[in-house]
Each structure stands twice: as C-alpha cells, then as structure tokens.
Design a protein around this motif. Sequence first.
Motif, PDB file in Angstrom:
ATOM      1  N   VAL A  61       0.846  -1.200   0.000  1.00  7.95           N
ATOM      2  CA  VAL A  61       0.000   0.000   0.000  1.00  7.95           C
ATOM      3  C   VAL A  61       0.879   1.246   0.000  1.00  7.95           C
ATOM      4  O   VAL A  61       0.633   2.205  -0.746  1.00  7.95           O
ATOM      5  N   ALA A  62       1.923   1.224   0.821  1.00  8.25           N
ATOM      6  CA  ALA A  62       2.827   2.380   0.894  1.00  8.25           C
ATOM      7  C   ALA A  62       3.489   2.634  -0.451  1.00  8.25           C
ATOM      8  O   ALA A  62       3.628   3.797  -0.873  1.00  8.25           O
ATOM      9  N   ARG A  63       3.906   1.575  -1.142  1.00  6.23           N
ATOM     10  CA  ARG A  63       4.508   1.743  -2.480  1.00  6.23           C
ATOM     11  C   ARG A  63       3.530   2.451  -3.429  1.00  6.23           C
ATOM     12  O   ARG A  63       3.901   3.370  -4.162  1.00  6.23           O
ATOM     13  N   LEU A  76       2.538   7.462   6.225  1.00  9.23           N
ATOM     14  CA  LEU A  76       2.892   6.891   7.532  1.00  9.23           C
ATOM     15  C   LEU A  76       1.654   6.668   8.390  1.00  9.23           C
ATOM     16  O   LEU A  76       1.502   5.630   9.032  1.00  9.23           O
ATOM     17  N   GLN A  77       0.758   7.623   8.377  1.00  7.61           N
ATOM     18  CA  GLN A  77      -0.468   7.509   9.175  1.00  7.61           C
ATOM     19  C   GLN A  77      -1.381   6.408   8.629  1.00  7.61           C
ATOM     20  O   GLN A  77      -1.958   5.633   9.390  1.00  7.61           O
ATOM     21  N   ALA A  78      -1.469   6.308   7.316  1.00  8.96           N
ATOM     22  CA  ALA A  78      -2.364   5.325   6.695  1.00  8.96           C
ATOM     23  C   ALA A  78      -1.863   3.892   6.856  1.00  8.96           C
ATOM     24  O   ALA A  78      -2.664   2.967   7.000  1.00  8.96           O
ATOM     25  N   GLU A  83       9.265   5.535   9.834  1.00 10.06           N
ATOM     26  CA  GLU A  83       9.996   6.398   8.895  1.00 10.06           C
ATOM     27  C   GLU A  83      11.065   5.592   8.142  1.00 10.06           C
ATOM     28  O   GLU A  83      11.231   5.754   6.932  1.00 10.06           O
ATOM     29  N   GLU A  84      11.767   4.714   8.879  1.00 11.40           N
ATOM     30  CA  GLU A  84      12.832   3.919   8.277  1.00 11.40           C
ATOM     31  C   GLU A  84      12.297   2.976   7.199  1.00 11.40           C
ATOM     32  O   GLU A  84      12.899   2.817   6.138  1.00 11.40           O
TER      33      GLU A  84
END
Length: 92
Positions: A61-63, A76-78, A83-84
């Motif tokens: 999802v982040a990608r 980050l919230q979703a 962070e790393e």
Amino acid sequence: MQNSTPIPQNTTSQQPLSQPNGAHDAAEELKNALMKTARQLELKALFEGLAEGYHAGQLGVARSLLKMQLPRDTILQATGLTEEELDRLDDQ
C-alpha cells in the motif's frame, strides 16, 4: 485321524507390552505435554505468518501511495509503517 491338540501360536508381537500404571500415566502425561507444545508452536508460526503477510500488505500500500505522490505523513499515518521502512521503500 486329526490331532485335537491346539497348536500354540506366537502372540507376543500382537499384544501390547504391559506397563505399570505409573509408567503408563507418565507416558500419557509426556504425550499430552508434547502435543500441547506442538500446538503452541503451530499457533505461534501461524500468527507470525499472519503478521508478516499483514506487514507485506502495508508495504505494498505504501509503495502505491508513494507512486501517487501522497505526502509522507499521510502514508505513515495510513499504513502504520515507520519512517525507516518508508525510507527504504522510497529508495527502491
């Protein structure tokens, strides 16, 4: 004329070894403890696999959100990633 004397048969391999009750109880206790431990390990492996799968999904999802150029804070919230973790994805 037939012989009416019965022929003894070897039955030692067909009958279970007799054990004193204490030994049988101890063996049964050990078996139960081993089964319980095996089940606990099985459940642990299952939960670890689920956690890994969930994390892999969050990375996917982040990608996608990075490709959509959403703000990092929103990603980050979703996803709940660190962070790393997001930095490593951003570097790929």
